[in-house]
Design a protein around this motif. Structure first.
Motif, PDB file in Angstrom:
ATOM      1  N   GLN A  82       0.779  -1.078   0.064  1.00  0.00           N
ATOM      2  CA  GLN A  82      -0.285   0.379   0.004  1.00  0.00           C
ATOM      3  C   GLN A  82       0.753   1.401  -0.075  1.00  0.00           C
ATOM      4  OE1 GLN A  82      -3.389   0.265   2.403  1.00  0.00           O
ATOM      5  NE2 GLN A  82      -3.797  -1.635   1.803  1.00  0.00           N
ATOM      6  N   LEU A  83       2.006   1.431   0.547  1.00  0.00           N
ATOM      7  CA  LEU A  83       3.112   2.144   0.668  1.00  0.00           C
ATOM      8  C   LEU A  83       3.503   2.395  -0.668  1.00  0.00           C
ATOM      9  CD1 LEU A  83       5.033   2.647   3.664  1.00  0.00           C
ATOM     10  CD2 LEU A  83       3.300   4.381   3.315  1.00  0.00           C
ATOM     11  N   HIS A  84       3.914   1.520  -1.444  1.00  0.00           N
ATOM     12  CA  HIS A  84       3.953   1.497  -2.517  1.00  0.00           C
ATOM     13  C   HIS A  84       3.473   1.971  -3.404  1.00  0.00           C
ATOM     14  CE1 HIS A  84       5.070   0.112  -6.368  1.00  0.00           C
ATOM     15  NE2 HIS A  84       6.584   0.329  -6.384  1.00  0.00           N
ATOM     16  N   ALA A  85       2.230   1.967  -3.367  1.00  0.00           N
ATOM     17  CA  ALA A  85       0.921   2.274  -3.706  1.00  0.00           C
ATOM     18  C   ALA A  85       0.871   3.605  -4.445  1.00  0.00           C
ATOM     19  CB  ALA A  85      -0.286   1.573  -3.542  1.00  0.00           C
ATOM     20  N   ARG A  86       0.672   4.381  -3.105  1.00  0.00           N
ATOM     21  CA  ARG A  86       1.002   5.315  -2.791  1.00  0.00           C
ATOM     22  C   ARG A  86       2.367   6.257  -3.154  1.00  0.00           C
ATOM     23  NH1 ARG A  86      -2.648   6.791   2.619  1.00  0.00           N
ATOM     24  NH2 ARG A  86      -1.540   8.639   3.056  1.00  0.00           N
ATOM     25  N   SER A  87       3.130   5.787  -3.053  1.00  0.00           N
ATOM     26  CA  SER A  87       4.548   6.675  -3.318  1.00  0.00           C
ATOM     27  C   SER A  87       4.475   6.425  -5.316  1.00  0.00           C
ATOM     28  CB  SER A  87       5.509   5.471  -3.155  1.00  0.00           C
ATOM     29  OG  SER A  87       5.864   4.883  -4.094  1.00  0.00           O
ATOM     30  N   MET A  88       3.318   5.883  -5.494  1.00  0.00           N
ATOM     31  CA  MET A  88       2.761   5.647  -7.194  1.00  0.00           C
ATOM     32  C   MET A  88       2.615   7.117  -7.344  1.00  0.00           C
ATOM     33  SD  MET A  88       5.290   3.594  -8.210  1.00  0.00           S
ATOM     34  CE  MET A  88       5.257   4.075  -9.587  1.00  0.00           C
ATOM     35  N   VAL A  89       1.370   7.892  -6.489  1.00  0.00           N
ATOM     36  CA  VAL A  89       0.684   8.750  -7.254  1.00  0.00           C
ATOM     37  C   VAL A  89       0.393   9.791  -5.971  1.00  0.00           C
ATOM     38  CG1 VAL A  89      -1.496   7.249  -8.033  1.00  0.00           C
ATOM     39  CG2 VAL A  89      -0.941   7.633  -5.671  1.00  0.00           C
ATOM     40  N   HIS A  90       2.035  10.143  -5.402  1.00  0.00           N
ATOM     41  CA  HIS A  90       2.493  11.178  -4.769  1.00  0.00           C
ATOM     42  C   HIS A  90       2.204  12.142  -5.430  1.00  0.00           C
ATOM     43  CE1 HIS A  90       4.141  13.245  -1.308  1.00  0.00           C
ATOM     44  NE2 HIS A  90       4.385  13.453  -2.306  1.00  0.00           N
ATOM     45  N   ASP A  91       1.318  13.421  -5.131  1.00  0.00           N
ATOM     46  CA  ASP A  91       1.040  14.706  -4.981  1.00  0.00           C
ATOM     47  C   ASP A  91       1.236  14.836  -6.615  1.00  0.00           C
ATOM     48  OD1 ASP A  91       1.616  15.772  -2.548  1.00  0.00           O
ATOM     49  OD2 ASP A  91       3.775  16.780  -2.893  1.00  0.00           O
ATOM     50  N   LYS A  92       0.008  14.122  -7.107  1.00  0.00           N
ATOM     51  CA  LYS A  92       0.240  14.417  -8.729  1.00  0.00           C
ATOM     52  C   LYS A  92      -0.531  14.901  -8.673  1.00  0.00           C
ATOM     53  CE  LYS A  92       2.192  10.464 -10.613  1.00  0.00           C
ATOM     54  NZ  LYS A  92       2.162   9.533 -11.857  1.00  0.00           N
ATOM     55  N   SER A  93      -1.486  15.866  -8.079  1.00  0.00           N
ATOM     56  CA  SER A  93      -2.253  17.134  -8.391  1.00  0.00           C
ATOM     57  C   SER A  93      -1.587  18.129  -8.592  1.00  0.00           C
ATOM     58  CB  SER A  93      -3.039  16.752  -6.814  1.00  0.00           C
ATOM     59  OG  SER A  93      -2.843  17.494  -5.919  1.00  0.00           O
ATOM     60  N   LYS A  94       0.050  18.087  -8.027  1.00  0.00           N
ATOM     61  CA  LYS A  94       0.427  19.699  -8.411  1.00  0.00           C
ATOM     62  C   LYS A  94       0.687  19.630 -10.117  1.00  0.00           C
ATOM     63  CE  LYS A  94       3.544  19.539  -4.524  1.00  0.00           C
ATOM     64  NZ  LYS A  94       3.998  19.705  -3.469  1.00  0.00           N
ATOM     65  N   LEU A  95       0.152  18.645 -10.693  1.00  0.00           N
ATOM     66  CA  LEU A  95       0.472  18.545 -12.094  1.00  0.00           C
ATOM     67  C   LEU A  95      -0.765  19.354 -12.495  1.00  0.00           C
ATOM     68  CD1 LEU A  95       3.026  15.357 -12.580  1.00  0.00           C
ATOM     69  CD2 LEU A  95       3.326  17.477 -12.357  1.00  0.00           C
ATOM     70  N   GLU A  96      -1.673  19.433 -12.294  1.00  0.00           N
ATOM     71  CA  GLU A  96      -3.323  19.691 -12.215  1.00  0.00           C
ATOM     72  C   GLU A  96      -3.874  20.482 -12.164  1.00  0.00           C
ATOM     73  OE1 GLU A  96      -5.727  16.354 -10.080  1.00  0.00           O
ATOM     74  OE2 GLU A  96      -4.496  14.873 -11.722  1.00  0.00           O
ATOM     75  N   GLU A  97      -5.053  21.957 -12.713  1.00  0.00           N
ATOM     76  CA  GLU A  97      -5.175  22.885 -12.019  1.00  0.00           C
ATOM     77  C   GLU A  97      -6.227  22.642 -10.923  1.00  0.00           C
ATOM     78  OE1 GLU A  97      -4.166  25.368 -13.144  1.00  0.00           O
ATOM     79  OE2 GLU A  97      -2.326  24.799 -14.835  1.00  0.00           O
ATOM     80  N   PRO A  98      -6.304  23.497 -10.454  1.00  0.00           N
ATOM     81  CA  PRO A  98      -5.718  24.906 -10.251  1.00  0.00           C
ATOM     82  C   PRO A  98      -4.202  24.872  -9.755  1.00  0.00           C
ATOM     83  CG  PRO A  98      -6.413  24.416  -8.410  1.00  0.00           C
ATOM     84  CD  PRO A  98      -6.828  23.694  -9.053  1.00  0.00           C
ATOM     85  N   GLU A  99      -3.360  23.777  -8.973  1.00  0.00           N
ATOM     86  CA  GLU A  99      -2.318  23.508  -8.298  1.00  0.00           C
ATOM     87  C   GLU A  99      -0.828  24.164  -9.308  1.00  0.00           C
ATOM     88  OE1 GLU A  99      -1.722  19.812  -5.730  1.00  0.00           O
ATOM     89  OE2 GLU A  99      -3.124  18.881  -5.985  1.00  0.00           O
ATOM     90  N   LYS A 100      -1.192  23.610 -10.446  1.00  0.00           N
ATOM     91  CA  LYS A 100       0.539  23.272 -11.189  1.00  0.00           C
ATOM     92  C   LYS A 100       0.136  25.224 -11.756  1.00  0.00           C
ATOM     93  CE  LYS A 100       2.263  22.080 -16.353  1.00  0.00           C
ATOM     94  NZ  LYS A 100       1.924  21.493 -16.938  1.00  0.00           N
ATOM     95  N   SER A 101      -0.589  25.881 -11.832  1.00  0.00           N
ATOM     96  CA  SER A 101       0.211  27.543 -12.239  1.00  0.00           C
ATOM     97  C   SER A 101       0.463  27.816 -11.396  1.00  0.00           C
ATOM     98  CB  SER A 101      -1.241  27.411 -13.558  1.00  0.00           C
ATOM     99  OG  SER A 101      -2.397  27.318 -12.577  1.00  0.00           O
TER     100      SER A 101
END
Length: 162
Positions: free
Chosen positions: A36-55
């Motif tokens: 489960q930790l490994h699975a989480r590591s693969m998606v960690h902070d991916k939201s930073k690559l989406e709006e509104p976070e990215k810009s």
């Protein structure tokens, strides 16, 4: 008349069998936890690559990294990028802000991911002091002495690894 209780015989063979079963069960849970930790590591902070976070974060990252964690400038910066952070916290359960009751709402997987995130974040701010980060975040999030000590102990273990 007294009833005689029958003495249970627990042989060394029984003990060894039961101990092996115990070890195997613990290993199974630890492997599930690690997966489960490994699975989480693969998606960690991916939201930073989406709006509104990215810009918002892209425009403010250099400035953000120049501030010492916990400084007045750091705190002001958090307010400046609030829209991005609100989205980020909503999307990522490894942040205490994700939960109504903060750290108390988190599980151990959240805590481990949070700790690893702090290890990296404190280095990105130039001081590299994870213990300072733990103590500053204690003020911010109000976690207990016990949680503080567990995080400090873990930081010491990681210091030996690096």
């Amino acid at each position: 008349m007294r009833e005689m209780t029958k003495k249970v015989v627990y042989t060394e063979q029984d003990y060894v069998r039961d101990t092996h079963t115990h070890i195997e069960n613990v290993q199974r849970y630890m492997q599930v936890f690690a997966a489960q930790l490994h699975a989480r590591s693969m998606v960690h902070d991916k939201s930073k690559l989406e709006e509104p976070e990215k810009s918002i974060l892209h425009q403010n990252t250099v400035e953000y990294k120049s501030y010492k964690i916990g400084s007045p400038e750091y705190k002001a910066h958090l307010k400046k990028v609030k829209v991005a952070l609100d989205h980020h916290y909503a999307m990522n359960s490894h942040h205490p802000e994700h939960y109504k009751n903060g750290v108390a709402g988190m599980d151990l997987l959240d805590i481990v991911e949070m700790f690893c995130d702090w290890m990296v974040a404190c280095r990105e701010h130039g001081d590299g002091d994870i213990v300072l980060s733990i103590l500053e975040n204690r003020k911010r999030f109000g976690y207990s002495d016990e949680v503080t000590q567990i995080l400090v102990n873990t930081a010491a273990r990681f210091a030996k690894v690096e």
